[in-house]
Design a protein around this motif. Sequence first.
Motif, PDB file in Angstrom:
ATOM      1  N   ALA A   1       0.833  -1.204   0.000  1.00  0.00           N
ATOM      2  CA  ALA A   1       0.000   0.000   0.000  1.00  0.00           C
ATOM      3  C   ALA A   1       0.868   1.255   0.000  1.00  0.00           C
ATOM      4  N   GLY A   2       1.927   1.247   0.817  1.00  0.00           N
ATOM      5  CA  GLY A   2       2.831   2.394   0.854  1.00  0.00           C
ATOM      6  C   GLY A   2       3.538   2.604  -0.477  1.00  0.00           C
ATOM      7  N   MET A   3       3.933   1.521  -1.117  1.00  0.00           N
ATOM      8  CA  MET A   3       4.579   1.626  -2.431  1.00  0.00           C
ATOM      9  C   MET A   3       3.623   2.221  -3.456  1.00  0.00           C
ATOM     10  N   GLY A   4       2.345   1.867  -3.336  1.00  0.00           N
ATOM     11  CA  GLY A   4       1.343   2.447  -4.233  1.00  0.00           C
ATOM     12  C   GLY A   4       1.228   3.950  -4.044  1.00  0.00           C
ATOM     13  N   ALA A   5       1.281   4.400  -2.780  1.00  0.00           N
ATOM     14  CA  ALA A   5       1.229   5.836  -2.495  1.00  0.00           C
ATOM     15  C   ALA A   5       2.437   6.543  -3.098  1.00  0.00           C
ATOM     16  N   GLY A   6       3.621   5.923  -2.973  1.00  0.00           N
ATOM     17  CA  GLY A   6       4.821   6.501  -3.559  1.00  0.00           C
ATOM     18  C   GLY A   6       4.748   6.572  -5.073  1.00  0.00           C
ATOM     19  N   LEU A   7       4.127   5.563  -5.683  1.00  0.00           N
ATOM     20  CA  LEU A   7       3.970   5.551  -7.141  1.00  0.00           C
ATOM     21  C   LEU A   7       3.104   6.715  -7.602  1.00  0.00           C
ATOM     22  N   VAL A   8       2.033   6.994  -6.861  1.00  0.00           N
ATOM     23  CA  VAL A   8       1.158   8.113  -7.224  1.00  0.00           C
ATOM     24  C   VAL A   8       1.929   9.439  -7.141  1.00  0.00           C
ATOM     25  N   THR A   9       2.702   9.612  -6.064  1.00  0.00           N
ATOM     26  CA  THR A   9       3.511  10.824  -5.926  1.00  0.00           C
ATOM     27  C   THR A   9       4.501  10.945  -7.078  1.00  0.00           C
TER      28      THR A   9
ATOM     29  N   ASN B   1       8.538   4.900   0.181  1.00  0.00           N
ATOM     30  CA  ASN B   1       7.215   4.898   0.794  1.00  0.00           C
ATOM     31  C   ASN B   1       6.801   3.499   1.253  1.00  0.00           C
ATOM     32  N   GLY B   2       7.345   2.487   0.608  1.00  0.00           N
ATOM     33  CA  GLY B   2       7.147   1.133   1.116  1.00  0.00           C
ATOM     34  C   GLY B   2       7.812   0.974   2.478  1.00  0.00           C
ATOM     35  N   ILE B   3       9.001   1.577   2.634  1.00  0.00           N
ATOM     36  CA  ILE B   3       9.712   1.542   3.919  1.00  0.00           C
ATOM     37  C   ILE B   3       8.943   2.333   4.978  1.00  0.00           C
ATOM     38  N   PHE B   4       8.392   3.499   4.573  1.00  0.00           N
ATOM     39  CA  PHE B   4       7.588   4.297   5.518  1.00  0.00           C
ATOM     40  C   PHE B   4       6.400   3.483   6.030  1.00  0.00           C
ATOM     41  N   ALA B   5       5.728   2.808   5.118  1.00  0.00           N
ATOM     42  CA  ALA B   5       4.557   2.021   5.495  1.00  0.00           C
ATOM     43  C   ALA B   5       4.950   0.842   6.383  1.00  0.00           C
ATOM     44  N   LEU B   6       6.110   0.252   6.115  1.00  0.00           N
ATOM     45  CA  LEU B   6       6.617  -0.833   6.964  1.00  0.00           C
ATOM     46  C   LEU B   6       6.805  -0.337   8.392  1.00  0.00           C
ATOM     47  N   SER B   7       7.435   0.822   8.526  1.00  0.00           N
ATOM     48  CA  SER B   7       7.628   1.406   9.852  1.00  0.00           C
ATOM     49  C   SER B   7       6.286   1.680  10.520  1.00  0.00           C
ATOM     50  N   GLY B   8       5.328   2.206   9.753  1.00  0.00           N
ATOM     51  CA  GLY B   8       4.005   2.480  10.296  1.00  0.00           C
ATOM     52  C   GLY B   8       3.303   1.224  10.771  1.00  0.00           C
ATOM     53  N   ALA B   9       3.436   0.147  10.014  1.00  0.00           N
ATOM     54  CA  ALA B   9       2.795  -1.120  10.384  1.00  0.00           C
ATOM     55  C   ALA B   9       3.390  -1.683  11.673  1.00  0.00           C
ATOM     56  N   LEU B  10       4.708  -1.595  11.811  1.00  0.00           N
ATOM     57  CA  LEU B  10       5.366  -2.117  13.005  1.00  0.00           C
ATOM     58  C   LEU B  10       5.064  -1.269  14.240  1.00  0.00           C
ATOM     59  N   VAL B  11       5.052   0.052  14.059  1.00  0.00           N
ATOM     60  CA  VAL B  11       4.737   0.948  15.179  1.00  0.00           C
ATOM     61  C   VAL B  11       3.300   0.741  15.632  1.00  0.00           C
ATOM     62  N   ALA B  12       2.376   0.580  14.682  1.00  0.00           N
ATOM     63  CA  ALA B  12       0.968   0.367  15.031  1.00  0.00           C
ATOM     64  C   ALA B  12       0.786  -0.926  15.811  1.00  0.00           C
ATOM     65  N   GLN B  13       1.473  -1.971  15.402  1.00  0.00           N
ATOM     66  CA  GLN B  13       1.357  -3.251  16.116  1.00  0.00           C
ATOM     67  C   GLN B  13       2.007  -3.178  17.493  1.00  0.00           C
ATOM     68  N   SER B  14       3.012  -2.316  17.642  1.00  0.00           N
ATOM     69  CA  SER B  14       3.632  -2.110  18.947  1.00  0.00           C
ATOM     70  C   SER B  14       2.713  -1.301  19.866  1.00  0.00           C
ATOM     71  N   ASN B  15       2.096  -0.259  19.301  1.00  0.00           N
ATOM     72  CA  ASN B  15       1.213   0.607  20.092  1.00  0.00           C
ATOM     73  C   ASN B  15      -0.145  -0.031  20.353  1.00  0.00           C
ATOM     74  N   GLY B  16      -0.562  -0.930  19.442  1.00  0.00           N
ATOM     75  CA  GLY B  16      -1.837  -1.609  19.618  1.00  0.00           C
ATOM     76  C   GLY B  16      -3.013  -0.965  18.932  1.00  0.00           C
ATOM     77  N   TYR B  17      -2.752  -0.018  18.041  1.00  0.00           N
ATOM     78  CA  TYR B  17      -3.857   0.633  17.327  1.00  0.00           C
ATOM     79  C   TYR B  17      -3.325   1.397  16.108  1.00  0.00           C
ATOM     80  N   ALA B  18      -4.243   1.753  15.227  1.00  0.00           N
ATOM     81  CA  ALA B  18      -3.933   2.618  14.088  1.00  0.00           C
ATOM     82  C   ALA B  18      -4.863   3.814  14.132  1.00  0.00           C
ATOM     83  N   ASP B  19      -4.369   4.972  13.710  1.00  0.00           N
ATOM     84  CA  ASP B  19      -5.152   6.203  13.733  1.00  0.00           C
ATOM     85  C   ASP B  19      -4.902   6.982  12.447  1.00  0.00           C
ATOM     86  N   VAL B  20      -5.955   7.566  11.888  1.00  0.00           N
ATOM     87  CA  VAL B  20      -5.796   8.288  10.628  1.00  0.00           C
ATOM     88  C   VAL B  20      -4.890   9.512  10.773  1.00  0.00           C
TER      89      VAL B  20
END
Length: 293
Positions: free
Chosen positions: A64-72, A184-203
């Motif tokens: 998903a992050g790679m897709g966002a980077g592709l659009v940019t 952006n794939g790397i950014f999304a990877l970091s986001g996924a790991l941080v969310a799983q550490s924190n226990g939630y995702a927020d827009v």
Amino acid sequence: MLISAIAQGFLWAILGIGIFTTYRILKFPDLTVEGSFPLGSAVAVTAIVSGIDPILATILAIIAGMGAGLVTGLLYTKGKVPVILSGILVMSGLHSVMLFVMQRPNLSLLNQPRIYDAFNALPNYFDVVIVGISVLVLVISSILFFFYTSVGQAYIATGDNESMARSLGIQTDNMKMLGLVLSNGIFALSGALVAQSNGYADVNGGTGVIVIGLASLIIAEVMFKEVTLGERLLTIVIGSVLYQLLILGVIRLGFDTTYIRIFSSTILAVFLMTPQLRKSLKLDMFSGKEERL
């Protein structure tokens, strides 16, 4: 708290490395990060809640992050939209994408499996440390392998001197798109790991993350000047951990965490001004050479 800060430093270091690949190598100030980071969180958490294995959910977040980077990249290279505006447009649009994915502003992982569960037998936060180190080894190894390929050399040449790269037959627009997709794939990877550490995702979880990523990079560059490319990536990890420890120190001093972002910005500003202050005071604490291959 100390182990927690170190663990968070490892997870956020992934973000800093992603920023390095575009901001320093490609000379591209990509603001998509504040959209692709929470997008990774949203996709990973939603996938896990839907019953998908955490590892596969994290891979989906990267895609998903790679897709966002592709659009940019398409907006910038094909649409000729200015560099900063391209990132802002995608970042803004991703807010609605995340709402569509999660169907709500935030989503909890309460009682859901996480990528850290394989290390549950370890003391608190050591599971995050192990996963963080493992992912960092994988990311850094992959980036170094890429940079030493012919495509990677073309990518570096595009950032060093775009006109010269074009004269050598390098498709510089393709290199820019490739860089944005990978980072952006790397950014999304970091986001996924941080969310799983924190226990939630927020827009709104991406607000200010570029400051955290840049802090890791700037601290690394101020403290370590004469380094190779591989060493630079390792120093970003050190910079990220030191940044988290500084934030922990601020919290331990009793400051209200509501205003933590002003302290984050202040820490980054201090390190950004350090080279000029050192020059003004004629201090020669570190050498002034840049990283080399």
